[in-house]
Structure formats: structure tokens, C-alpha cells
Design an enzyme around this catalytic site. Structure first.
Site, PDB file in Angstrom:
ATOM      1  CG  ASP A 170       5.796   6.840  -5.656  1.00  0.00           C
ATOM      2  OD1 ASP A 170       5.144   6.200  -6.515  1.00  0.00           O
ATOM      3  OD2 ASP A 170       5.268   7.704  -4.932  1.00  0.00           O
ATOM      4  CD  GLU A 194      -2.983   1.079   0.427  1.00  0.00           C
ATOM      5  OE1 GLU A 194      -3.449   2.155   0.025  1.00  0.00           O
ATOM      6  OE2 GLU A 194      -3.403  -0.046   0.057  1.00  0.00           O
TER       7      GLU A 194
HETATM    8  P1  ITT Z   1       4.931   0.488 -10.112  1.00  0.00           P
HETATM    9  O1  ITT Z   1       4.102  -0.723 -10.354  1.00  0.00           O
HETATM   10  O2  ITT Z   1       6.387   0.244 -10.336  1.00  0.00           O
HETATM   11  O3  ITT Z   1       4.634   1.185  -8.784  1.00  0.00           O
HETATM   12  P2  ITT Z   1       3.395   2.633 -11.428  1.00  0.00           P
HETATM   13  O4  ITT Z   1       2.629   2.434 -12.682  1.00  0.00           O
HETATM   14  O5  ITT Z   1       2.639   2.897 -10.152  1.00  0.00           O
HETATM   15  O6  ITT Z   1       4.517   1.490 -11.285  1.00  0.00           O
HETATM   16  P3  ITT Z   1       4.965   4.976 -10.898  1.00  0.00           P
HETATM   17  O7  ITT Z   1       4.649   4.913  -9.457  1.00  0.00           O
HETATM   18  O8  ITT Z   1       6.393   4.996 -11.298  1.00  0.00           O
HETATM   19  O9  ITT Z   1       4.301   3.824 -11.764  1.00  0.00           O
HETATM   20  O10 ITT Z   1       4.254   6.231 -11.556  1.00  0.00           O
HETATM   21  C1  ITT Z   1       3.003   6.721 -11.107  1.00  0.00           C
HETATM   22  C2  ITT Z   1       2.294   7.444 -12.211  1.00  0.00           C
HETATM   23  O11 ITT Z   1       3.010   8.633 -12.572  1.00  0.00           O
HETATM   24  C3  ITT Z   1       2.156   6.638 -13.507  1.00  0.00           C
HETATM   25  O12 ITT Z   1       1.028   5.807 -13.460  1.00  0.00           O
HETATM   26  C4  ITT Z   1       2.026   7.755 -14.534  1.00  0.00           C
HETATM   27  O13 ITT Z   1       0.698   8.241 -14.562  1.00  0.00           O
HETATM   28  C5  ITT Z   1       2.917   8.845 -13.974  1.00  0.00           C
HETATM   29  N1  ITT Z   1       4.285   8.733 -14.540  1.00  0.00           N
HETATM   30  C6  ITT Z   1       5.409   8.369 -13.878  1.00  0.00           C
HETATM   31  N2  ITT Z   1       6.459   8.333 -14.720  1.00  0.00           N
HETATM   32  C7  ITT Z   1       5.990   8.682 -15.935  1.00  0.00           C
HETATM   33  C8  ITT Z   1       6.567   8.811 -17.213  1.00  0.00           C
HETATM   34  O14 ITT Z   1       7.851   8.569 -17.435  1.00  0.00           O
HETATM   35  N3  ITT Z   1       5.765   9.159 -18.230  1.00  0.00           N
HETATM   36  C9  ITT Z   1       4.468   9.405 -18.044  1.00  0.00           C
HETATM   37  N4  ITT Z   1       3.834   9.292 -16.891  1.00  0.00           N
HETATM   38  C10 ITT Z   1       4.585   8.941 -15.819  1.00  0.00           C
END
Ligand code: ITT
Length: 196
Positions: A69, A40
Site C-alpha cells: 500500500d 476492502e
Molecule cells: P493497487 O491496485 O495495487 O492497490 P493503487 O492504484 O491503489 O494500486 P497504491 O495503493 O499503490 O495504488 O497507491 C495509492 C495512491 O497513491 C495512487 O492511486 C496514487 O494516487 C498515489 N501513489 C502511490 N504511488 C505513487 C507513485 O509512485 N507516483 C504517484 N502517485 C503515487
């Protein structure tokens, strides 16, 4: 050194191994260990969330664990969507839902400066955690451009190249990404503290 990377996203694992693999670090994924559990992400900052994830995996495996994150921070919105980037438009939100909400909230707004932020947390033990941050500056477009990438890429303009992140090849994007910058900073920190 062997590190467990707390993600099953193959794109992230590839990017991390490109940067840390050349320094004598071997990466292990949860899939390879036959492990899976959801952590979480209840923190209020990227650093808190990355640390919660890295520590949970460190406690579960006893191995040094790396977690990240990341998200988008828009100045005119007081840093939103921030840690809520993935669920800006709600828990079941798609990228399209999140992008639409972002555009609606920026309707008529002139200052559209924003940045992608990534925090890497590497937990060796509960008392020994390294964190580094990478940022990438840009401007939110008034409509989507490009087909590549994910998340907010089609709305994020890189002023230097004049392209949105979704108009770049993966190599072009990765070369300037917030994730890469956080990883390079982590590699430098590991070197300067004599851990690699
Ligand atoms: P994990 O399973 O590894 O936690 P996640 O999809 O939750 O992967 P992140 O926490 O890294 O991914 O990113 C959270 C959000 O931030 C992701 O869903 C996107 O909406 C945005 N984001 C992060 N990095 C990005 C990138 O390089 N390009 C576009 N959007 C991004």
C-alpha cells in the site's frame, strides 16, 4: 520460493520481479491463478492496509502473498492525503481531481515538503507476516510538470535531480522510488532471516 503478488498492475509486477526474481523467488500473479477479488482497504495506516491485503490473499490461496500500500504524505497537511491518496477528492476521483485538490489545499503554503511512502507486507500465514517500509522525500510543486507516470508524479519534485517524477523515465523514477526501497528492504529482511 513461490510468492503470489496481490496486484494485477503489470508495472508493479515487473518492478517486483526485477528485485526479487534474482533471489530465487518465483512470482505468480492472481491473473495466472485465475483468481480475482477485491479487498476492502479499510485500515488507517499503509501497514494495516498492506497486511489486510496480503492476509486475505494468503487465506484464499495458502501461498505466501505479497501486497503493498502506498501514497503521498504532505507535512503541511498533517500527512494527508496518506492512505486516502487514491480517493483524496472522492471515491470516483481521477488523478487530475486529486492533484487539483492538493494544489488548492496548499495554496499560499510555503512548507511544501512531502514524501511518497510504500509498505510491503508478505504473509506466510496469519501468524507470520513481514512488513517493510520505503520512503522517498520531495517537495510539492505549485503546478504540474511533465507527462510521465501517474497519480501525483507531476506535482512531486525530486530535489536531487530538480525534476518532477513525471519528468523522469520509468527507469529513473523506479531507481529512487518508495516501492523500490520497500522491496529492497524486504529482500534484505528475507536474506537476514535465512528465508532465501
Ligand atoms: P493497487 O491496485 O495495487 O492497490 P493503487 O492504484 O491503489 O494500486 P497504491 O495503493 O499503490 O495504488 O497507491 C495509492 C495512491 O497513491 C495512487 O492511486 C496514487 O494516487 C498515489 N501513489 C502511490 N504511488 C505513487 C507513485 O509512485 N507516483 C504517484 N502517485 C503515487
Amino acid at each position: 520460493m513461490k510468492l503470489l503478488v496481490a496486484t494485477s498492475n503489470p508495472g508493479k509486477i515487473r518492478e517486483i520481479s526485477e528485485i526479487l526474481g534474482s533471489c530465487g523467488i518465483t512470482l505468480v500473479s492472481p491473473d495466472e491463478k485465475g483468481l480475482a477479488f477485491d479487498v476492502e482497504e479499510g485500515g488507517t495506516t499503509f501497514a494495516e492496509n498492506a497486511t489486510i491485503k496480503a492476509l486475505a490473499w494468503n487465506r484464499a490461496t495458502g501461498m505466501p502473498c505479497l501486497a503493498d500500500d502506498s501514497g503521498l504524505c504532505v507535512d503541511a497537511l498533517g500527512g494527508a492525503p496518506g492512505v486516502f491518496s487514491a480517493r483524496y477528492a472522492g471515491h470516483a476521483a481521477t488523478d487530475a481531481d486529486n492533484n487539483s485538490l492538493l494544489l488548492r489545499n496548499l495554496e499560499g503554503v510555503e512548507d511544501r515538503t512531502a514524501r511518497f511512502v510504500c509498505v510491503m507486507a508478505l504473509a506466510f500465514s496469519p501468524e507470520d507476516i513481514l512488513t517493510t517500509t520505503g520512503q522517498c522525500e520531495g517537495v510539492i510543486l505549485t503546478g504540474p510538470r511533465g507527462e510521465q507516470g501517474f497519480g501525483y508524479d507531476s506535482l512531486f519534485l525530486d530535489p536531487g535531480s530538480g525534476k518532477s517524477f513525471a519528468q523522469m523515465t520509468p527507469e529513473e523514477k523506479n531507481a529512487r522510488s518508495h516501492r523500490r526501497r520497500a522491496l529492497m528492504a524486504l529482500r534484505d529482511l528475507l536474506k537476514s532471516t535465512g528465508r532465501i
